[in-house]
Design an enzyme around this catalytic site. Structure first.
Site, short mmCIF file in Angstrom:
data_model
loop_
_atom_site.label_atom_id
_atom_site.label_comp_id
_atom_site.label_asym_id
_atom_site.label_seq_id
_atom_site.Cartn_x
_atom_site.Cartn_y
_atom_site.Cartn_z
N ASN A 93 -1.69 0.02 -7.15
CA ASN A 93 -1.92 1.42 -7.03
C ASN A 93 -0.70 2.24 -6.75
O ASN A 93 -0.51 2.95 -5.47
CB ASN A 93 -3.22 2.09 -6.25
CG ASN A 93 -3.02 1.30 -4.90
OD1 ASN A 93 -2.18 0.38 -4.62
ND2 ASN A 93 -3.56 2.12 -3.92
N ASP A 105 -8.73 -4.33 2.93
CA ASP A 105 -8.64 -3.19 1.83
C ASP A 105 -7.52 -2.33 2.44
O ASP A 105 -7.95 -0.88 2.50
CB ASP A 105 -9.95 -2.68 1.74
CG ASP A 105 -9.98 -1.93 0.31
OD1 ASP A 105 -9.07 -2.05 -0.37
OD2 ASP A 105 -10.75 -1.07 0.11
#
Length: 417
Positions: free
Chosen positions: A96, A306
């Site tokens: 990302n 995460d």
């Protein structure tokens, strides 16, 4: 790199010295001797730390570092330093960035940024071009460049046929396909778990159903294609049940859970602190308990921080408009130890390596030194001074944690705080 570690307790069930307090001699990056007492043979660097424990280096299957394109959030070099300080010797990097990592050249670029680092970086390529969920990206080319999996980070694959084709195509070269568990037509504009709290706070709801429908769909497609699937960051009790059933059917599926989804519930949203705005959202206590049980019985294969740095301009806004994400590397060990014993925490933090092609080294003579160094007993309040990430968006600030990391020894290098 040569070093002598003094009086370290080994936490490694695969080691001949598990639970023993010993000296560890490392020569040229490899463990040459383990014994109760070793004299320093050649005036090597000695490592003596309070209540020192060592384990195999830890692995995180989902980190984001921003670079290229979002360097204001984080850069790869500092992200890897943060990982090292936090006990991680290997991390899988999400795609990302800007541009999205979706080609051979992109994979080569991020790998070059991590060369000669103590922490090994394993790039995840985007599953679709630009993570737009329209056409498959260059999966085979990225595999040849070193990609270990394919994932449109936190973006669901809406088209089930595209998911079918991805699993079928990737199976030709044993590629690992990741699918974010969210049905976007159900989740809509939801920013918090659809529950009594979202209603009381006036926040749009993202129901557990959105996750569970997507998980069920992907498992049906997986059974049809006989592919290889990883479902990252599940968050609901029903998702655990669905994956447990799939594993009983011998489907080739693994899954992860974010550490914060084990600890925090949507009760934490009362102050509208945007550090608690994550995806998938924080759920209920029942979900937390089911996720923990899933880890204990092996349904959930790994935890992830995460880790997703977000700059202050995108967090210090109204809750509805804030970007999703929290950092988690620095707080991972101390948070996990509030749920599990040290032995179980280490076991969980070292799981998942083989799924992402990460090599493992036990703590035995002749093995490569791939070690996390830590004190499991230190209690402290997590604060900004413990954060080495460029972005400071941690939901653990102010929390009482147990366990301090000292650093790592890996790739013939020593990194200590």
């Amino acid at each position: 790199m040569n070093a002598l570690i003094k009086s370290a307790t080994i936490v490694d069930s695969k080691s001949d010295f598990h639970n023993e307090t010993v000296d560890i001699l490392i020569e040229k990056g490899r463990i040459s001797k383990i014994s109760k007492r070793i004299t320093n043979p050649n005036n090597y660097k000695e490592i003596k730390l309070d209540n020192l424990h060592v384990s195999q280096g830890w692995f995180d299957s989902s980190v984001s570092f921003g670079e290229p394109g979002y360097e204001e959030r984080e850069i790869i070099s500092n992200g890897l330093k943060t990982a090292a300080n936090s006990g991680f010797t290997a991390v899988a990097l999400n795609a990302n960035s800007n541009p999205v990592i979706d080609s051979y050249a992109d994979i080569t670029f991020v790998k070059s940024k991590a060369q000669d680092n103590a922490v090994s970086l394993y790039p995840i390529g985007a599953l679709t071009r630009g993570s737009q969920s329209e056409d498959l990206a260059e999966l085979f080319d990225m595999t040849n460049a070193g990609a270990v999996a394919f994932y449109d980070y936190q973006k669901p694959i809406c088209n089930p046929n595209l998911m079918k084709i991805a699993l079928q195509y990737a199976s030709n070269f044993n590629g690992l396909v990741c699918s974010f568990p969210q049905e976007s037509k159900i989740s809509g504009l939801g920013v918090a778990n659809e529950n009594i709290n979202s209603t009381k706070l006036g926040l749009k709801g993202n129901p557990a159903l959105a996750e569970e429908l997507q998980v069920a769909r992907d498992l049906f497609i997986l059974e049809y294609t006989e592919g290889k699937l990883h479902i990252p960051t599940i968050s609901t009790a029903k998702s655990v049940d669905l994956i447990r059933t799939a594993k009983n059917k011998k489907l080739d599926v693994t899954c992860s859970v974010a550490i914060h989804n084990l600890i925090f519930t949507d009760d934490s949203l009362q102050e509208f602190d945007t550090n608690f705005k994550v995806l998938p959202p924080l759920r209920t206590l029942n979900d937390c308990e089911a996720l923990i049980e899933g880890l204990k019985d092996g349904t959930i294969d790994m935890v992830t921080t995460d880790h997703n740095p977000i700059d202050i301009e995108d967090k210090k806004v109204e809750f509805d408009f804030a970007k999703y994400g929290t950092i988690g590397l620095e707080s991972a060990f101390g948070a996990m130890q509030h749920i599990f014993t040290t032995k179980k925490t280490i076991s969980i933090l070292t799981q998942g390596k083989s799924r992402f092609g990460v090599s493992e080294s036990t703590i035995n003579e002749g093995e490569l030194a791939d070690l996390a160094l830590f004190n499991p007993d230190k209690n402290y309040e997590f604060s900004l001074k413990h954060i080495t990430s460029r972005s400071k968006n941690s939901m653990f600030i102010g929390e009482q944690l147990k366990g301090e990391t000292y650093g790592i020894i890996a790739n013939n290098k020593i990194v200590l705080k």
